[in-house]
Design an enzyme around this catalytic site. Sequence first.
Site, PDB file in Angstrom:
ATOM      1  N   GLY A 128       0.811  -1.204   0.000  1.00  0.00           N
ATOM      2  CA  GLY A 128       0.000   0.000   0.000  1.00  0.00           C
ATOM      3  C   GLY A 128       0.846   1.256   0.000  1.00  0.00           C
ATOM      4  N   ASP A 160       1.964   0.161  12.975  1.00  0.00           N
ATOM      5  CA  ASP A 160       2.275  -1.174  12.456  1.00  0.00           C
ATOM      6  C   ASP A 160       2.669  -2.161  13.543  1.00  0.00           C
ATOM      7  OD1 ASP A 160       1.788  -0.605   9.767  1.00  0.00           O
ATOM      8  OD2 ASP A 160       3.797   0.201   9.470  1.00  0.00           O
TER       9      ASP A 160
END
Length: 451
Positions: free
Chosen positions: A105, A332
């Site tokens: 992404g 993350d």
Amino acid sequence: MTPDPGSHAVTRPVTARRSGPLRGQIRAPGDKSVSHRALIFGLLACGTTEIAGLLEGADVLATARACAALGAKVDRLGEGRWRVEGVGVGALLAPTDTLDFGNSGTGARLMMGVVAGHPVTARFDGDASLRKRPMKRVLDPLALVGARVLESAEGGRLPLVLQGAREPLPVTYETPVPSAQVKSAVLLAGLAAPGETTVIEREATRDHTESMLAYFGADVRVVPEGAHGRRITLIGRPELRPAPVRVPADPSSAAFPLVAALLLKGSKLAIEGVMANPLRNGLVVTLREMGARIEVLDERREGGELVEDLVVQFSELAGVEVPAERAPSMIDEYPILAVAAANARGVTRMRGLSELKVKESDRLAAVADMLRAAGVEAQIEGDDLIVEGKGPGGVPGGGTVVTHMDHRIAMSGLVLGLATDAGMAVDDVAFIATSFPDFLPLMAGLGAEIG
């Protein structure tokens, strides 16, 4: 141009079992965010950019191929050593083939920003996971710059065809969600526009794009905005000058062996050269609040980024509340933080995790399912994740982690299994190659029982 990204890919289920102490000294792979940007700024600079320590995972290699398709000459000189001969802002070539970003992404969204500011048309695509991820959050501000989506899947998703602006416009844009990718896409498009392009963010996100803009010679100003935000202003149409880039070790990748060492009795692990950017260190801050023994040996600057060597030892952790405003600095790392929370005493509540729902998978649901498969109580309340810790050595395990093609869920599931009584199976670890190609052999070399 590129090495084989699947050299350590494993497509069969893999099981991690309770392990003895982890011991050794390692360097995590190069930071993925910086690696993407080093290649992109190499493309946009006039001349030759030398890169050392580049992450050679599948995601970054996709960005390298896209840079070549847009006109750069991209060469691999050796392990982690790359050379990019750029074409300069305003001089991109129209790609003849689809720009395929696989699972990335970051690569796709940042390159949309690059294309948006140039009079070229490009087709973007990716794997089944990337095709599910939202792109409108990037496409909407790029439309203000003058880019047009000629074709797309439902909801502006991949595959899509993006036509860049012939006369890109400078914009002032306030990001609706904390997203370094949206911010970066707007700034990259603004490089080709006259005048000032400004991005306002209410919550500060990782600042690698701003740092690299300045490092390559752009005129960029960053000032505080509100309680936690920032206003970034870029003067368009600079002539970016090539500069050598040394990529620091990725804190998001270092997080997996780091947490594993915290959970296994007798462990002592040294991790070299980890990025210590204040907008990326939320996990270490949180783990220390939980009682983690993480010592900093040497703090220094490399390639414009703050880095440090860490020594990590087994620790008995306690549950904490993680505030929502910390999320951008560790977005993350929540899957591996949840693994630490499962092995802590007491309850850990992680607030404000809406962004996890639009990652490589719905990470919020995937993390909760992973913990439940290991016998740990986990609830989702709105955008919060609540984990009932079992204490050191108390997680029963015995289940299977469904990764949903998500590399961070796969690695988190394996670390979880190392500290359980019955171990944990992970349904597919092939996607680990997107960010940490050598994860399995590295962990085995430290003493982990994975196989």
